[in-house]
Motif scaffolding. Structure first.
Motif, PDB file in Angstrom:
ATOM      1  N   ALA A 179      -6.856  -9.887  -5.594  1.00  0.00           N
ATOM      2  CA  ALA A 179      -7.539  -8.664  -5.145  1.00  0.00           C
ATOM      3  C   ALA A 179      -8.782  -8.396  -5.992  1.00  0.00           C
ATOM      4  N   GLU A 180      -9.868  -8.085  -5.289  1.00  0.00           N
ATOM      5  CA  GLU A 180     -11.112  -7.747  -5.953  1.00  0.00           C
ATOM      6  C   GLU A 180     -11.085  -6.269  -6.360  1.00  0.00           C
ATOM      7  N   TYR A 181     -10.592  -5.456  -5.426  1.00  0.00           N
ATOM      8  CA  TYR A 181     -10.513  -4.005  -5.641  1.00  0.00           C
ATOM      9  C   TYR A 181      -9.049  -3.597  -5.716  1.00  0.00           C
ATOM     10  N   ILE A 182      -8.700  -2.993  -6.838  1.00  0.00           N
ATOM     11  CA  ILE A 182      -7.311  -2.539  -6.986  1.00  0.00           C
ATOM     12  C   ILE A 182      -7.299  -1.016  -7.119  1.00  0.00           C
ATOM     13  N   LEU A 183      -6.542  -0.401  -6.231  1.00  0.00           N
ATOM     14  CA  LEU A 183      -6.364   1.055  -6.275  1.00  0.00           C
ATOM     15  C   LEU A 183      -4.995   1.347  -6.882  1.00  0.00           C
ATOM     16  N   ILE A 184      -4.977   2.283  -7.819  1.00  0.00           N
ATOM     17  CA  ILE A 184      -3.717   2.656  -8.474  1.00  0.00           C
ATOM     18  C   ILE A 184      -3.344   4.066  -8.021  1.00  0.00           C
ATOM     19  N   ALA A 185      -2.115   4.220  -7.566  1.00  0.00           N
ATOM     20  CA  ALA A 185      -1.675   5.532  -7.064  1.00  0.00           C
ATOM     21  C   ALA A 185      -0.197   5.691  -7.355  1.00  0.00           C
ATOM     22  N   SER A 210       1.852   4.951  -0.464  1.00  0.00           N
ATOM     23  CA  SER A 210       2.278   4.367   0.825  1.00  0.00           C
ATOM     24  C   SER A 210       1.088   4.255   1.764  1.00  0.00           C
ATOM     25  N   THR A 211       0.298   5.317   1.822  1.00  0.00           N
ATOM     26  CA  THR A 211      -0.904   5.301   2.670  1.00  0.00           C
ATOM     27  C   THR A 211      -1.858   4.218   2.178  1.00  0.00           C
ATOM     28  N   ALA A 212      -2.021   4.143   0.866  1.00  0.00           N
ATOM     29  CA  ALA A 212      -2.938   3.149   0.285  1.00  0.00           C
ATOM     30  C   ALA A 212      -2.492   1.730   0.627  1.00  0.00           C
ATOM     31  N   LYS A 213      -1.180   1.514   0.579  1.00  0.00           N
ATOM     32  CA  LYS A 213      -0.674   0.173   0.909  1.00  0.00           C
ATOM     33  C   LYS A 213      -0.957  -0.170   2.370  1.00  0.00           C
ATOM     34  N   TYR A 214      -0.778   0.818   3.230  1.00  0.00           N
ATOM     35  CA  TYR A 214      -1.034   0.606   4.661  1.00  0.00           C
ATOM     36  C   TYR A 214      -2.508   0.252   4.890  1.00  0.00           C
ATOM     37  N   TYR A 259       1.248  -4.448  -4.874  1.00  0.00           N
ATOM     38  CA  TYR A 259       1.169  -4.733  -3.450  1.00  0.00           C
ATOM     39  C   TYR A 259      -0.166  -5.417  -3.170  1.00  0.00           C
ATOM     40  N   MET A 260      -0.106  -6.666  -2.787  1.00  0.00           N
ATOM     41  CA  MET A 260      -1.308  -7.447  -2.453  1.00  0.00           C
ATOM     42  C   MET A 260      -2.313  -7.492  -3.607  1.00  0.00           C
ATOM     43  N   THR A 261      -1.818  -7.461  -4.827  1.00  0.00           N
ATOM     44  CA  THR A 261      -2.758  -7.495  -5.956  1.00  0.00           C
ATOM     45  C   THR A 261      -3.251  -8.912  -6.234  1.00  0.00           C
ATOM     46  N   GLU A 262      -2.493  -9.890  -5.729  1.00  0.00           N
ATOM     47  CA  GLU A 262      -2.907 -11.260  -6.006  1.00  0.00           C
ATOM     48  C   GLU A 262      -4.262 -11.546  -5.361  1.00  0.00           C
TER      49      GLU A 262
END
Lengths: 293, 392
Positions: free
Chosen positions: B267-273, B279-283, B262-265
């Motif tokens: 992206a400087e900071y990538i969170l993995i969950a 879902s919260t992280a994506k929001y 989700y929005m990794t293209e």
């Protein structure tokens, strides 16, 4: 020539049990009584090893190996699935030792019996964890020395009386409960066949003497099995449809004679033998009382 | 979202899972009740009572017995199902190995819940993460729809002749299990087209007597059988992708593959969950992107097989990676965090920070996610507990 024991053999030669093993005879007779349309579930026990390493097997029936505490639940699953398949004519048998029944498997057994599946649970009772190296179980009798109840400077032989699972099963209301032993194969086979007539859970406790763990010469297995009944150390009974029937030994022997036949009791003094005799007498009286009720 | 041949209903995650079991034409169910799994098995018992599913339901006296019963029923050739949570899953642990080692494609739902003490019934992944080495495929859903669809896909994947491994399908306690949302229930005909009838290569048969699980010596096939489990687990990654694609073709919902990006293209900071925290992280990522901050999210769907390749590929241009864990290995770190670092070892110099959050159902809020991003931006590394109270 007609025989009193079915001729069909479902146990092949070449098994890896000890010489004089009572558990092999127990399996052999049970399968003779039930025939080929039988599936057996075996937990950790001597019988998980007796058929040999894969791909060897010694039984001409399907055999499911399960962890220690799983026998009761596994026969529940097998029974229901075979019925779903339309294979209700299969006999589903749990075949577990006394450790796997009286101790770690008791909950699973009790659950399966309570749910009322049409299954056989055979407890082959060699009165200890014999496959593991002769450790004490709940089914070990008072007085026995095992590797975890050793007699050293302190005489730490088993101080508690035998937990008799068949009695627990009767108390739970299992429709068919019996005890048997290999010295009386006709009686054993007849009981398995009687059990088969009951559509529901059946529990049979078979005393299976163990020369390796009881320390007697292997050729004495049948004699020891017979003396266990004659001394009333292991009374034979059948409980079916609420009727209890106790077998009176024809040639009674004393508990002293019985314990003298096995080295596991060799350390016992007169007081201890008397303690055991008193317990045996007490239990016999209570079984007689059951008969009259 | 395309909804072909389905009816839409409002239902909880547990109800959706029960619908998935019904649609998968499971023949045998055995379970023991544990909060918050209970409403799955209650619903199934109700379906059996109302003849909405032609399955037998056996109420066992423990979770160990539940797994032992489905183990035996699958060996006898009947598609089987169970569900549990938390302590119950731990109690099954021995049987989990037994089922996987016997290569039985059982599907089980796990409603992720904390492990005591103290007693705690809320959302936490410690229960299933503790089972990561049992040989079960593991998948974490983030919606009720996904939980139902994953269950149906689970039987296809597990029963694939190249896989033959059991399948553990997770949903978050209460957040999914007891929260209602819209779910499209596909028509039975569509599911039948997707999921063939159950057929094992072996089953209990007195005309072909076999030993199921007899012992093996060190020189016997024991080690080879374990190696085969490993290889099948790796092979399952492609099967998962293939089956997920077929599911989207027949049933119209596409879950991608082992991970969701989700929005990794760029992206400087990538969170993995994983699970609903994702879902919260994506929001939050969406909000931060609007503020010009380059944040992306990877949602791990499949934790077993571990999607190492996908993660290496999806993170290769990031400046910093953060991993949110809802479980922790005491004395080591977050479970997923450790696996991500192992996957990246030797292939990437990107710093990785482990965030332990949401333990025992502690809420993982928007501001917690923002704090994680800020900590990453500040170059924080190691393992950080998020939203703990200093006075407790």
């Amino acid at each position: 020539m007609p025989t009193s024991i079915p001729e069909q053999e479902l146990m092949e030669p070449g098994h890896t049990a000890c010489q004089g093993c009572g558990a092999t005879l127990a399996m052999r007779y049970v399968l003779k009584a039930l025939g080929k349309k039988t599936v057996v579930s075996v937990p950790a026990s001597c019988w998980a090893v007796i058929p040999g390493a894969m791909p060897n097997r010694t039984l001409d029936i399907p055999m499911v190996y399960t962890p220690f505490a799983a026998t009761g639940a596994s026969i529940s699953g097998l029974r229901e699935a075979l019925d779903i398949r339309g294979d209700s004519d299969y006999n589903v048998v749990g075949f577990a030792g006394d450790g796997g029944t009286a101790d770690i498997g008791l909950q699973s057994l009790s659950g399966a019996m309570e749910r009322g599946h049409n299954v056989f649970y055979i407890m082959y009772d060699n009165e200890g964890y014999m496959n593991t190296g002769v450790q004490r179980s709940g089914s070990t009798p008072y007085g026995a020395e095992t590797t975890t109840t050793p007699v050293g400077l302190d005489r730490n032989f088993k101080k508690q009386q035998k937990k008799v699972v068949a009695d627990i099963m009767m108390a739970q209301g299992v429709p068919y409960v019996a005890t048997a032993t290999i010295a009386y194969p006709e009686d054993l086979i007849r009981k398995v066949q009687n059990a088969k007539k009951v559509n529901g859970p059946k529990f049979i406790q078979i005393l299976a003497p163990c020369p390796t763990g009881w320390y007697y010469p292997p050729e004495k297995t049948i004699g020891v099995s017979r003396m266990a009944v004659q001394s009333r150390m292991f009374p034979l009974y059948e409980y079916s449809s609420g009727t209890f029937r106790l077998t009176r030994p024809s040639k009674p022997v004393t508990v002293r004679e019985y314990v003298q036949s096995q080295k596991r009791f060799s350390h016992m003094d007169e007081d201890e033998i008397r303690t055991l005799q008193e317990e045996v007498d007490r239990r016999w009286e209570s079984l007689l009382e059951k008969e009259t009720h | 979202m395309r909804e072909i041949g389905s009816k839409t209903s409002i239902m909880t995650g547990n109800e959706a899972v029960a619908e998935g079991v019904r649609l998968s034409k499971v023949g045998f169910i055995s379970a023991y009740p544990i909060t918050p799994q209970t409403t799955i098995v209650e619903k199934l018992a109700e379906m059996v009572a109302n003849r909405e599913i032609s399955a037998r339901y056996v109420e066992v006296e423990s979770e160990h017995s539940a797994m032992a019963a489905v183990f035996a029923s699958e060996i006898a050739g009947v598609r089987s199902y169970t569900a549990t949570s938390s302590q119950g899953l731990l109690y099954m642990h021995e049987m989990l190995h037994w089922v996987a080692g016997q290569r039985l494609p059982i599907v089980m739902s796990v409603v992720n819940r904390a492990i005591g003490p103290p007693w705690n019934i809320w959302s936490d992944q410690s229960d299933s993460m503790n089972q990561k080495d049992t040989g079960w495929i593991q998948v974490y859903s983030e919606s009720n729809q996904e939980a139902m669809d994953t269950l149906i896909m689970g039987y296809r994947i597990a029963e694939d002749s190249g896989v033959m491994l059991p399948f553990m399908s997770m949903e978050d306690a209460f957040i999914l299990s007891h929260t209602s949302e819209q779910v499209a229930i596909p028509d039975q005909e569509l599911v039948d087209e997707f999921l063939p009838e159950f057929r094992l290569g072996f089953k209990v048969d007195s005309d072909r007597p076999m030993g199921y699980g007899s012992y093996s010596t060190p020189d016997g096939p024991f080690m080879e059988l374990k190696k085969d489990m490993m290889e099948s687990m790796w092979k399952s990654a492609n099967v998962i992708k293939k089956v997920t694609r077929e599911f989207s073709e027949i049933l119209g919902r596409d879950y991608g593959g082992l991970i969701e990006e989700y929005m990794t293209e760029g992206a400087e900071y990538i969170l993995i969950a994983s699970g609903t925290v994702a879902s919260t992280a994506k929001y939050v990522a969406g909000k931060l992107r609007a503020d010009g901050r380059k944040v992306g999210i990877i949602r791990i769907r499949y934790f077993r097989p571990f999607p190492a390749e996908d993660i290496v590929r999806a993170t290769k241009d990031a400046a910093h990676i953060g991993v949110i864990d809802r479980s922790v290995s005491f004395g080591s770190g977050g479970t997923v965090f450790n696996e991500i670092r192992a996957a990246l070892y030797g292939r990437s110099d990107i710093p990785v920070t482990g965030f332990v959050a949401g333990i025992g159902g502690r809420d993982v809020r928007e501001e917690d996610i923002e704090e994680m991003i800020n900590l990453m931006a500040a170059g924080k590394e190691g393992t950080v507990f998020i939203n703990t109270r200093g006075d407790q």
